[in-house]
Design an enzyme around this catalytic site. Structure first.
Site, PDB file in Angstrom:
ATOM      1  N   LYS A  48    -144.957  49.346  13.008  1.00 52.61           N
ATOM      2  CA  LYS A  48    -144.609  50.058  14.238  1.00 52.61           C
ATOM      3  C   LYS A  48    -143.414  49.440  14.958  1.00 52.61           C
ATOM      4  O   LYS A  48    -143.064  48.280  14.736  1.00 52.61           O
ATOM      5  CB  LYS A  48    -145.841  50.154  15.147  1.00 52.61           C
ATOM      6  CG  LYS A  48    -146.789  51.241  14.614  1.00 52.61           C
ATOM      7  CD  LYS A  48    -147.838  51.678  15.579  1.00 52.61           C
ATOM      8  CE  LYS A  48    -148.578  52.882  14.961  1.00 52.61           C
ATOM      9  NZ  LYS A  48    -149.770  53.243  15.678  1.00 52.61           N
ATOM     10  N   ARG A  94    -155.609  50.734   9.706  1.00 50.22           N
ATOM     11  CA  ARG A  94    -154.793  51.828   9.153  1.00 50.22           C
ATOM     12  C   ARG A  94    -153.425  51.250   8.806  1.00 50.22           C
ATOM     13  O   ARG A  94    -152.687  50.835   9.701  1.00 50.22           O
ATOM     14  CB  ARG A  94    -154.675  52.929  10.221  1.00 50.22           C
ATOM     15  CG  ARG A  94    -153.858  54.136   9.806  1.00 50.22           C
ATOM     16  CD  ARG A  94    -153.797  55.147  10.949  1.00 50.22           C
ATOM     17  NE  ARG A  94    -152.985  56.296  10.596  1.00 50.22           N
ATOM     18  CZ  ARG A  94    -151.655  56.322  10.667  1.00 50.22           C
ATOM     19  NH1 ARG A  94    -150.988  55.289  11.095  1.00 50.22           N
ATOM     20  NH2 ARG A  94    -151.006  57.426  10.318  1.00 50.22           N
TER      21      ARG A  94
HETATM   22  C1  7PJ Z   1    -151.960  55.962  14.426  1.00 49.29           C
HETATM   23  C2  7PJ Z   1    -152.566  57.109  13.944  1.00 49.29           C
HETATM   24  C3  7PJ Z   1    -152.776  54.922  14.988  1.00 49.29           C
HETATM   25  C4  7PJ Z   1    -154.661  56.314  14.455  1.00 49.29           C
HETATM   26  C5  7PJ Z   1    -150.422  57.283  13.721  1.00 49.29           C
HETATM   27  C6  7PJ Z   1    -147.568  55.597  12.853  1.00 49.29           C
HETATM   28  C7  7PJ Z   1    -147.668  56.771  13.755  1.00 49.29           C
HETATM   29  N1  7PJ Z   1    -153.904  57.288  13.951  1.00 49.29           N
HETATM   30  N2  7PJ Z   1    -151.593  57.933  13.513  1.00 49.29           N
HETATM   31  N3  7PJ Z   1    -154.125  55.162  14.965  1.00 49.29           N
HETATM   32  N4  7PJ Z   1    -150.612  56.078  14.266  1.00 49.29           N
HETATM   33  N5  7PJ Z   1    -155.994  56.457  14.499  1.00 49.29           N
HETATM   34  O1  7PJ Z   1    -148.244  55.459  11.837  1.00 49.29           O
HETATM   35  O2  7PJ Z   1    -146.708  54.754  13.199  1.00 49.29           O
HETATM   36  O3  7PJ Z   1    -152.333  53.879  15.464  1.00 49.29           O
HETATM   37  S1  7PJ Z   1    -148.896  57.975  13.315  1.00 49.29           S
END
Ligand code: 7PJ
Length: 272
Positions: free
Chosen positions: A219, A253
Site C-alpha cells: 500500500k 490479505r
Molecule cells: C483491502 C481490501 C483491505 C479488505 C482492498 C489494495 C486496495 N479488502 N480491498 N481489506 N484493500 N478487506 O489492495 O491496495 O485492506 S483494494
C-alpha cells in the site's frame, strides 16, 4: 469456509491471496486481465500457501473510477467459475454491489469482502440470505476523494466503534455472528500517521468478538514512509504483517504469498 474461520479463532494464521481482475489495478498493472492468466495466478497462490483467493473486479485504490455492474460481473464471474473447475480453494469476492455478491456466490465463491461494509441497499439482507461469511471494512469517504483530507480524533477508537456498529446492524439483518469478520481498512481515507496508529493498536481490534483481517500489502503508506515504488514494498508489507501478528491478527490479505507465509511460519514457531 467455516473451517478457515475456526482456524483463525483458534489462533492459526490464514493468508488470503489477492487476485485483481481490473485493467487498472495499481500493483499488477492489469496483467491478470485475461481469464487464463487470472486462473493460473490463483492456482499458483494456492500452491504457495494461500487458503483463500480474494477476487476483485472494481479497483478501490485511491482515485479509481467506479465500474458498471455489467462490467464488474463480466470480469469476476468467469474467473470464479474457472477456478472452481480446477480447485476447491476458498474464494472471496471483493465487491460492494449486492448483485455481484449474489452472482459470485452462485458461481462458487464462499465469502463476501466489502470495503463498504455492506452499506449498499439490500447488501445486508442478501448476505444474510446467502448465509456466507462477510468481511466488513472501514473506509472514510469514496475512493475518488478519500485521501483528500481524512480526519479523525482517535482513529482506532472511531474505527472500532464503526465496525462494532456495522456488525450489530448485520446481526439485526440476520447475518450470523460467526459469519462476521472485521477489517480497519488500511489506506482507505487514512493518512500515514493514521495507518501507523492503527498498526500500533491492532490489539484493540483483536479484543473485539470477531476475527480481524488486515490488508497492508504494497500500500501507498509505504511510499509515504519510505519513498518506495509499488514493486519495492515487500519488506515493509511483510514486516507490517509480523507487527499485526504479534498483536493477535491472524488473517492477512496479501499479494506476496510465499514471503508472507515464511514470515508467519517464523512468527508461529516463536510463539510456540
Ligand atoms: C483491502 C481490501 C483491505 C479488505 C482492498 C489494495 C486496495 N479488502 N480491498 N481489506 N484493500 N478487506 O489492495 O491496495 O485492506 S483494494
Amino acid at each position: 469456509m467455516q473451517e478457515l474461520l475456526k482456524k483463525i479463532r483458534e489462533g492459526q494464521w490464514v493468508v488470503m491471496g489477492i487476485l485483481n481482475v481490473t485493467p487498472d489495478s495499481f500493483s499488477d498493472g492489469g496483467q491478470f486481465d485475461h481469464l487464463d492468466a487470472a486462473v493460473k495466478h490463483a492456482l499458483i497462490m494456492q500452491k504457495e500457501g494461500a487458503e483463500i483467493i480474494d477476487i476483485g473486479g472494481e479497483s478501490t485504490r485511491p482515485g479509481a473510477e467506479p465500474v458498471s455492474l455489467e462490467e464488474e460481473l463480466q470480469r469476476v464471474v468467469p474467473v470464479i467459475k474457472k477456478i472452481r473447475e480446477h480447485s476447491k480453494v476458498m474464494i472471496s469476492i471483493d465487491t460492494s454491489k449486492p448483485e455481484v455478491m449474489q452472482a459470485a456466490i452462485a458461481a462458487g465463491a464462499n465469502m463476501v469482502n466489502d470495503v463498504n461494509a455492506l452499506r449498499a441497499d439490500s447488501a445486508m439482507p442478501i448476505c444474510a440470505e446467502l448465509n456466507i461469511p462477510v468481511c466488513l471494512m472501514h473506509k472514510q469517504g469514496l475512493p475518488q476523494t478519500m485521501q483528500d483530507k481524512p480526519e479523525y480524533i482517535d482513529v482506532a477508537e472511531e474505527i472500532s466503534s464503526y465496525l462494532q456498529t456495522r456488525a450489530e446492524l448485520c446481526m439485526e439483518a440476520g447475518i450470523k455472528k460467526k459469519n462476521i469478520v472485521i477489517d480497519p481498512g488500511f489506506g482507505f481515507g487514512k493518512t500515514l500517521e493514521n495507518n501507523l496508529s492503527l498498526l500500533k493498536q491492532m490489539n484493540m481490534f483483536c479484543q473485539m468478538e470477531y476475527p480481524v483481517l488486515v490488508g497492508v500489502s504494497r500500500k501507498s503508506m509505504f511510499e509515504q514512509l519510505l519513498g518506495r515504488n509499488v514493486e519495492d514494498r515487500l519488506v515493509a508489507s511483510t514486516s507490517a504483517v509480523v507487527l499485526a501478528y504479534q498483536q493477535g491478527v491472524r488473517f492477512f490479505r496479501v499479494h506476496d504469498v510465499v514471503e508472507t507465509c515464511d514470515a508467519l511460519i517464523l512468527c508461529e514457531a516463536v510463539a510456540q
